[in-house]
Motif scaffolding. Structure first.
Motif, PDB file in Angstrom:
ATOM      1  N   VAL A 284       0.646  -1.877   0.212  1.00 51.41           N
ATOM      2  CA  VAL A 284       0.122  -0.239   0.194  1.00 51.41           C
ATOM      3  C   VAL A 284       1.009   0.909  -0.333  1.00 51.41           C
ATOM      4  N   THR A 285       1.071   1.920  -1.241  1.00 51.81           N
ATOM      5  CA  THR A 285       1.519   3.395  -0.737  1.00 51.81           C
ATOM      6  C   THR A 285       0.434   4.657  -0.953  1.00 51.81           C
ATOM      7  N   ARG A 286       1.508   5.370  -0.386  1.00 52.52           N
ATOM      8  CA  ARG A 286       1.002   6.459  -0.148  1.00 52.52           C
ATOM      9  C   ARG A 286       2.375   7.578   0.205  1.00 52.52           C
ATOM     10  N   THR A 287       1.849   8.906  -0.741  1.00 55.90           N
ATOM     11  CA  THR A 287       2.381  10.494  -0.859  1.00 55.90           C
ATOM     12  C   THR A 287       2.282  10.954   0.570  1.00 55.90           C
ATOM     13  N   LEU A 288       2.699  12.108   0.645  1.00 59.22           N
ATOM     14  CA  LEU A 288       2.870  13.175   1.614  1.00 59.22           C
ATOM     15  C   LEU A 288       1.343  12.875   2.291  1.00 59.22           C
TER      16      LEU A 288
ATOM     17  N   THR B 206       3.118  10.386   6.306  1.00 60.99           N
ATOM     18  CA  THR B 206       2.933  10.053   7.925  1.00 60.99           C
ATOM     19  C   THR B 206       2.102  10.352   8.748  1.00 60.99           C
ATOM     20  N   GLN B 207       1.537  10.658   8.998  1.00 60.82           N
ATOM     21  CA  GLN B 207       0.465  10.568  10.204  1.00 60.82           C
ATOM     22  C   GLN B 207      -0.227   8.421   9.744  1.00 60.82           C
ATOM     23  N   LEU B 208       0.397   7.926   8.957  1.00 63.00           N
ATOM     24  CA  LEU B 208       0.496   6.445   8.427  1.00 63.00           C
ATOM     25  C   LEU B 208       1.180   5.993   9.509  1.00 63.00           C
ATOM     26  N   LEU B 209       2.711   6.309   9.109  1.00 58.89           N
ATOM     27  CA  LEU B 209       4.079   6.338   9.401  1.00 58.89           C
ATOM     28  C   LEU B 209       3.932   6.023  10.753  1.00 58.89           C
ATOM     29  N   HIS B 210       3.280   7.043  11.294  1.00 57.86           N
ATOM     30  CA  HIS B 210       3.414   7.540  12.464  1.00 57.86           C
ATOM     31  C   HIS B 210       2.757   6.879  13.620  1.00 57.86           C
ATOM     32  N   ARG B 211       1.408   6.561  13.437  1.00 56.39           N
ATOM     33  CA  ARG B 211       0.660   4.687  13.727  1.00 56.39           C
ATOM     34  C   ARG B 211       1.240   3.452  13.385  1.00 56.39           C
ATOM     35  N   TRP B 212       1.873   3.493  12.331  1.00 55.57           N
ATOM     36  CA  TRP B 212       2.319   1.876  12.219  1.00 55.57           C
ATOM     37  C   TRP B 212       3.641   1.695  13.319  1.00 55.57           C
TER      38      TRP B 212
ATOM     39  N   ALA C 215      19.162  -1.582  -5.135  1.00 55.12           N
ATOM     40  CA  ALA C 215      20.403  -1.356  -5.168  1.00 55.12           C
ATOM     41  C   ALA C 215      20.625  -0.423  -5.964  1.00 55.12           C
ATOM     42  N   SER C 216      21.160   0.555  -5.218  1.00 57.80           N
ATOM     43  CA  SER C 216      21.934   1.849  -6.063  1.00 57.80           C
ATOM     44  C   SER C 216      23.106   1.339  -6.283  1.00 57.80           C
ATOM     45  N   PRO C 217      24.468   2.167  -7.542  1.00 61.42           N
ATOM     46  CA  PRO C 217      25.366   1.579  -7.787  1.00 61.42           C
ATOM     47  C   PRO C 217      26.384   1.925  -7.144  1.00 61.42           C
ATOM     48  N   ALA C 218      26.631   3.073  -6.183  1.00 57.67           N
ATOM     49  CA  ALA C 218      27.667   3.445  -5.218  1.00 57.67           C
ATOM     50  C   ALA C 218      26.150   3.826  -3.884  1.00 57.67           C
ATOM     51  N   TYR C 219      27.343   3.410  -3.090  1.00 61.95           N
ATOM     52  CA  TYR C 219      26.075   3.953  -1.963  1.00 61.95           C
ATOM     53  C   TYR C 219      26.790   3.861  -0.572  1.00 61.95           C
ATOM     54  N   LYS C 220      26.100   4.601   0.638  1.00 59.22           N
ATOM     55  CA  LYS C 220      26.789   4.497   1.948  1.00 59.22           C
ATOM     56  C   LYS C 220      25.390   4.664   3.267  1.00 59.22           C
ATOM     57  N   VAL C 221      25.781   3.818   3.552  1.00 58.20           N
ATOM     58  CA  VAL C 221      24.379   3.228   4.215  1.00 58.20           C
ATOM     59  C   VAL C 221      25.162   3.087   5.991  1.00 58.20           C
ATOM     60  N   LYS C 222      23.978   3.887   6.217  1.00 67.27           N
ATOM     61  CA  LYS C 222      24.126   3.825   8.390  1.00 67.27           C
ATOM     62  C   LYS C 222      22.597   3.561   8.233  1.00 67.27           C
ATOM     63  N   ALA C 223      22.891   3.321   9.889  1.00 64.44           N
ATOM     64  CA  ALA C 223      21.651   2.184  10.329  1.00 64.44           C
ATOM     65  C   ALA C 223      21.062   3.168  12.136  1.00 64.44           C
ATOM     66  N   ASP C 224      20.024   3.105  12.430  1.00 65.28           N
ATOM     67  CA  ASP C 224      19.815   3.836  13.719  1.00 65.28           C
ATOM     68  C   ASP C 224      18.659   2.113  14.200  1.00 65.28           C
ATOM     69  N   PHE C 225      18.653   2.332  15.559  1.00 69.72           N
ATOM     70  CA  PHE C 225      17.224   1.581  16.446  1.00 69.72           C
ATOM     71  C   PHE C 225      16.634   2.285  17.548  1.00 69.72           C
ATOM     72  N   VAL C 226      15.342   2.185  16.847  1.00 69.51           N
ATOM     73  CA  VAL C 226      14.497   3.319  17.395  1.00 69.51           C
ATOM     74  C   VAL C 226      13.612   2.595  18.414  1.00 69.51           C
ATOM     75  N   LYS C 227      13.181   3.040  19.892  1.00 66.28           N
ATOM     76  CA  LYS C 227      12.838   2.216  20.837  1.00 66.28           C
ATOM     77  C   LYS C 227      11.902   2.819  21.402  1.00 66.28           C
ATOM     78  N   ASP C 228      11.297   4.746  21.287  1.00 64.00           N
ATOM     79  CA  ASP C 228      10.121   5.149  21.418  1.00 64.00           C
ATOM     80  C   ASP C 228       9.524   5.384  19.837  1.00 64.00           C
ATOM     81  N   PRO C 229       8.713   5.684  19.956  1.00 62.14           N
ATOM     82  CA  PRO C 229       8.353   6.067  18.849  1.00 62.14           C
ATOM     83  C   PRO C 229       7.921   7.530  18.469  1.00 62.14           C
ATOM     84  N   ILE C 230       9.105   8.421  16.891  1.00 63.59           N
ATOM     85  CA  ILE C 230       8.985   9.804  16.475  1.00 63.59           C
ATOM     86  C   ILE C 230       8.046  10.032  16.330  1.00 63.59           C
ATOM     87  N   PRO C 231       7.743  11.320  16.700  1.00 66.10           N
ATOM     88  CA  PRO C 231       6.323  11.988  17.012  1.00 66.10           C
ATOM     89  C   PRO C 231       6.578  13.039  15.173  1.00 66.10           C
ATOM     90  N   GLU C 232       5.310  12.744  15.074  1.00 62.06           N
ATOM     91  CA  GLU C 232       4.828  13.513  13.483  1.00 62.06           C
ATOM     92  C   GLU C 232       5.728  13.943  13.026  1.00 62.06           C
TER      93      GLU C 232
END
Length: 531
Positions: free
Chosen positions: A255-259, A264-270, A366-383
């Motif tokens: 299911v795809t949604r734009t801003l 944003t509201q859907l991802l916040h609820r997710w 996948a992109s041909p060239a890339y840089k990656v980073k990662a984070d872990f989320v413990k509390d919901p991020i506000p809108e």
């Protein structure tokens, strides 16, 4: 009598010649050592030096991140593609004897290139020829060599059973060895845990060339290799995997949604819903920028791409009850086999299962060239926090960037942090994977993309894990710290080590001290001995 300036040149020339001879000696002596030590004339056919016509093709054959395919990228002195265990043993012995570092490559997806790039003189042991897969359906196990790709593993399982698989990543060109060595997060993480959680034995070569299995290596080393990261302890030749049951048909939906459509509201609820869904649901979200169809300006698209280990009829009422805001309909859903769902997640459609055996074609997502980073989320991020993140995606430097939100919960809440070195278990709602990409020809401007990645990472600081800010070893990131070229203390390595492994880092260092006290197997983020 010689002119003064000429007499001054003599020591300079001699020094230069002496320096050149020292540089050449390790190369020639190493090769001579290999020919003597292996007791096998076939080893000459698996040695590639920089003067060999096949050197570049061998090096680039499994080089997926073209950020490291430049003239300035340090390249190995020698590449060895062993076909026999004795070739590996000889390479380790001769590298130690002649003071050369070794790097072990299985698939080539290493996000910082540490398995094939180094600032010191080094040798690559490329396990491309160690790729057999032996599936035992009756006992629900498989032996897979480290040089096999996940696609080859999935194909061989599917060849014999529609109702068995293995919990690992969906990108089919990833090497088995590196993936499992770092823990291994995939589509079945909420149901069966990480790849490392489902390994029951291994075949391992240590710094002395000994071949060890689980019984002879001991439980501490067996624990360490299933998530402590590759290149620190030795070389894992093969893994014995416990295969897991999956339904004959699973359900995928998108299911795809734009801003403008309340993404944003859907991802916040997710964030509140996804970690608490039944273990059979893997409800990931992929976010990227697109051009708006209305006026051509950039907007952000969130794709709620999910896998359910069950039927459409079972899924629809569940999602209507738990996540009605998503508006999931039968038209959004498709039933298929689990292995077909893996292919679909690679961005590949209408292709036979044999596509999993194609280890050279690039994955569309996948992109041909890339840089990656990662984070872990413990509390919901506000809108407001999500809006700030999404606004950054409209920057030109983020045109090929994707953000992947991977849900936790499920069985991950029930596995202790110290079960394997991978510690990111209970308490995490999800992790975010920032994949910042660009075209290979834009490598000359790569700094603008790297700067965007680092600014965005800094922006996310208030919203993610703290003390330490956690990271995932399979998403290597040298920005969080690295070892010295020479000696690195345990205290210094702890700066990055605790981010990857939290309280498990000290045990990893103890295992390192036991199995490789002289720190032969090392790289910029390898586990150091405990001293």
């Amino acid at each position: 009598m010689k002119p003064p300036q000429f007499s001054m040149l003599i020591p300079l020339v001699l020094a230069a010649l002496f320096s050149f001879s020292l540089a050449a000696l390790p190369h020639e002596n190493f090769l001579h050592c290999l020919s003597l030590r292996s007791n096998d004339s076939s080893i000459s056919r698996v040695i590639f030096t920089r003067t060999n016509s096949s050197y570049e093709s061998v090096l680039e054959g499994r080089l997926w991140n073209l950020r490291f395919n430049t003239t300035d990228t340090p390249k190995p002195l020698v590449i060895v593609t062993p076909t026999q265990i004795s070739h590996i043993q000889a390479t380790i012995y001769c590298s130690r004897k002649h003071g050369l570092q070794t790097r072990t490559r299985s698939g080539g997806h290493d996000y910082e290139g540490l398995s094939f790039v180094s600032r010191v003189t080094f040798v690559v042991i490329d396990l491309v020829n160690f790729r057999s897969v032996d599936v035992d359906v009756e006992n629900k196990v498989a032996w897979v060599q480290s040089g096999a790709t996940l696609g080859e593993l999935y194909y061989r399982i599917a060849e014999k059973s529609r109702t068995l698989s293995f919990p690992a990543a969906f990108v089919h060109t990833i090497g088995v060895g590196g993936h499992i060595s770092g823990g291994g997060v995939g589509l079945l993480i909420r149901k069966y845990g990480t790849a490392g959680d489902n390994v029951v034995d291994a075949q391992f070569i240590d710094v002395k060339g000994r071949i060890l299995d689980r019984k002879t290596m001991g439980e501490d080393l067996f624990w360490a290799i299933r998530g402590g990261g590759g290149g620190s302890f030795g070389i894992v030749l093969a893994w014995k995997l416990s295969l897991v049951p999956v339904p004959a048909n699973v359900t995928v939906f998108s299911v795809t949604r734009t801003l403008e459509q309340n993404a944003t509201q859907l991802l916040h609820r997710w964030q509140y819903i996804a970690p608490n869904l039944p273990d059979d649901v893997y409800p990931a979200v992929i976010v990227r920028s697109i051009n708006s169809t209305q006026d051509g300006r950039k907007t952000v698209l969130a794709a709620f791409n999910s896998l359910f280990l069950g039927t459409i009829d079972e899924l629809l009422p569940l999602m209507k009850q738990r996540f009605p805001e998503l508006g999931l309909t039968r038209q959004n859903c498709t039933e298929m086999s689990f292995v077909e769902a893996l292919i679909l997640n690679n961005g590949i459609q209408n292709q036979p299962l044999e596509i999993l055996l194609n280890t050279t074609a690039r994955v569309p997502i996948a992109s041909p060239a890339y840089k990656v980073k990662a984070d872990f989320v413990k509390d919901p991020i506000p809108e407001t926090g999500l809006n700030g993140l999404f606004s950054r995606l409209t920057d030109d430097a983020a045109a090929m960037t994707i953000l992947v939100f991977v849900p936790y919960g499920g069985i991950m809440d029930r596995i202790p942090e110290n079960a394997t070195p991978f510690p990111h278990r209970a308490g995490n709602l999800y992790h975010i994977f920032y994949d910042v990409g660009w075209q290979e020809e834009d490598n000359i401007h790569s700094q603008r993309y790297l700067d965007w990645a680092r600014r965005t990472y800094d922006y996310m600081t208030p919203f993610v894990s703290k003390s330490p800010r956690a990271a995932y070893i399979n998403f290597r990131d040298l920005d969080i710290g690295s070892n010295n070229i020479g000696h690195t203390s345990y205290a210094q390595a702890s700066i990055w080590g605790r981010k990857y492994f939290k309280n498990n880092f000290k045990k990893l260092a103890r295992v390192k001290t036991m199995i490789d006290p002289e720190n032969f197997f090392k790289h910029e983020q390898s586990i150091p001995p405990l001293y």
